[in-house]
Design an enzyme around this catalytic site. Structure first.
Site, short mmCIF file in Angstrom:
data_model
loop_
_atom_site.label_atom_id
_atom_site.label_comp_id
_atom_site.label_asym_id
_atom_site.label_seq_id
_atom_site.Cartn_x
_atom_site.Cartn_y
_atom_site.Cartn_z
N HIS A 63 0.85 -1.19 0.00
CA HIS A 63 0.00 0.00 0.00
C HIS A 63 0.89 1.24 0.00
CE1 HIS A 63 0.88 -0.63 4.24
NE2 HIS A 63 0.37 0.55 4.56
N HIS A 65 1.15 3.94 2.02
CA HIS A 65 1.59 4.69 3.20
C HIS A 65 3.11 4.86 3.15
CE1 HIS A 65 -2.19 4.04 5.89
NE2 HIS A 65 -2.22 5.20 5.27
N ASP A 67 5.60 4.70 5.20
CA ASP A 67 6.55 3.77 5.81
C ASP A 67 6.72 2.50 4.98
OD1 ASP A 67 3.84 3.27 6.64
OD2 ASP A 67 4.58 1.86 8.14
N HIS A 68 6.00 2.42 3.85
CA HIS A 68 6.14 1.26 2.97
C HIS A 68 6.69 1.63 1.59
CE1 HIS A 68 3.84 -1.72 5.46
NE2 HIS A 68 3.52 -0.58 6.05
N HIS A 145 -7.46 -2.25 5.65
CA HIS A 145 -6.62 -1.22 6.29
C HIS A 145 -7.33 0.12 6.14
CE1 HIS A 145 -3.12 0.42 8.07
NE2 HIS A 145 -2.56 0.90 6.97
N ASP A 216 -0.43 -4.10 5.95
CA ASP A 216 -1.13 -3.68 7.16
C ASP A 216 -2.61 -4.06 7.05
OD1 ASP A 216 1.33 -2.59 7.51
OD2 ASP A 216 0.65 -0.52 7.78
N HIS A 274 6.13 -5.92 11.58
CA HIS A 274 5.50 -4.60 11.74
C HIS A 274 5.25 -4.33 13.23
CE1 HIS A 274 2.67 -1.27 10.71
NE2 HIS A 274 3.40 -1.20 9.62
#
Length: 309
Positions: A63, A65, A67-68, A145, A216, A274
């Site tokens: 996805h 976001h 942090d990915h 998510h 997530d 995670h």
């Protein structure tokens, strides 16, 4: 076949854990490395491993976001600076928007890559089988998510059966070229008239490995479907036992919910990933201990750890 964890933290980097990324090392199988997510600092973690960026042929994003994905522009640029190594194209799979993110980052920074990137974007209506090669098939399914997010199911195709050399020798087949012909399924007649049926000397095909890597997610039936009979299930564990309500509110799972998914799916091994920075060393042990009351074969991974599949 191995998984090496490059970032096992949740949300933001900490002293102990970088943000999300892992490498599925398929060097013996196809001489490639596949990355799953590429959070900030992924290229720094790669420098601490034996992974050669040129070997990374595919990147799968769960996805969008930060942090990915915030490590993508840096990794892609650094991959271009592999001295004395042939440049190879790269494929990126991910939700719609990943192409725009990458190309915009490269354009505004004036970055030019000496290799091509082939993008494979998908949305809720274009999931399912997203990749098939002669040795692997990859499926994607939507999770639950706060934004569109997927999990991946990597299925290795069945492996050829092995040749029973001892049985062949007992049947009078001399070691050499004839072994190769039989291994290729060719029936033979020996000089003394003995008929050799190849199928009698080759074991049944061996089932390939199944690796499930989830982004997530709250606990959802999609996670179970993706993980059915998986040899390894990589599942997020942002929260611990008793935090189910807050986990749901933030679009995440607890260690206990991850263990329940592993049980329902019939997975063989559960790797908790995670991990929130608020968990100290003693809490990590508790994450595992609590989850093990539901699913025994569980492990909490850490950065740079390598797990054989």
């Amino acid at each position: 076949m191995d998984i090496q964890f490059l970032g096992t933290g949740a949300g933001q980097p900490s002293k102990a854990r970088n943000v999300s990324s892992l490498a599925l090392k398929l060097l013996d199988e196809i001489n490639e490395v596949w990355l799953f997510d590429c959070g900030e600092g992924t290229q720094n973690r790669i420098l601490e491993t034996t992974i050669r960026p040129r070997k990374v042929s595919k990147i799968f994003i769960t996805h969008l976001h930060g942090d990915h994905i915030f490590g993508l522009p840096g990794f892609l640029s650094s991959r271009a600076f592999q001295a004395n190594e042939e440049q190879t194209d790269l494929e990126i799979y991910g939700p719609q928007g990943i192409k725009s993110f990458v190309l915009t980052s490269l354009r505004v920074s004036g970055s030019r890559l000496p290799y091509r990137i082939h993008f494979h974007e998908f949305d809720q209506d274009s999931l399912g089988k997203i990749l098939e090669t002669d040795k692997f098939t990859v499926y994607a399914e939507e999770l639950d998510h706060t934004i569109f997010c997927v999990g991946y199911r990597v299925m290795q195709k069945d492996l050829e059966g092995t040749l029973d050399a001892k049985k062949l020798k007992a049947a009078g087949v001399p070691f050499g070229p004839l072994f190769g012909k039989i291994k290729n399924g060719q029936d033979l007649v020996l000089e003394d008239g003995t008929e050799i049926k190849a199928a009698d000397y080759i074991s049944a095909p061996r089932p390939g490995k199944i690796i499930t890597i989830l982004g997530d997610t709250r606990k959802t039936d999609a996670s179970v479907r993706l993980a059915v009979n998986a040899d390894v299930l990589v599942h997020e564990s942002t929260y611990g036992k008793g935090d189910e309500k807050i986990a749901r509110n933030h679009g995440h799972s607890t260690n206990m919910q991850a263990a329940q998914v592993a049980v329902e799916a019939g997975a063989k091994r559960l790797l908790l990933n995670h991990i929130s920075a608020r968990f100290l060393s003693k809490d990590i042990s508790k994450l595992k201990k609590d989850a093990a009351t539901i699913f025994e074969n569980v492990h909490v991974v850490k950065d740079l750890e390598e797990v054989e599949i």
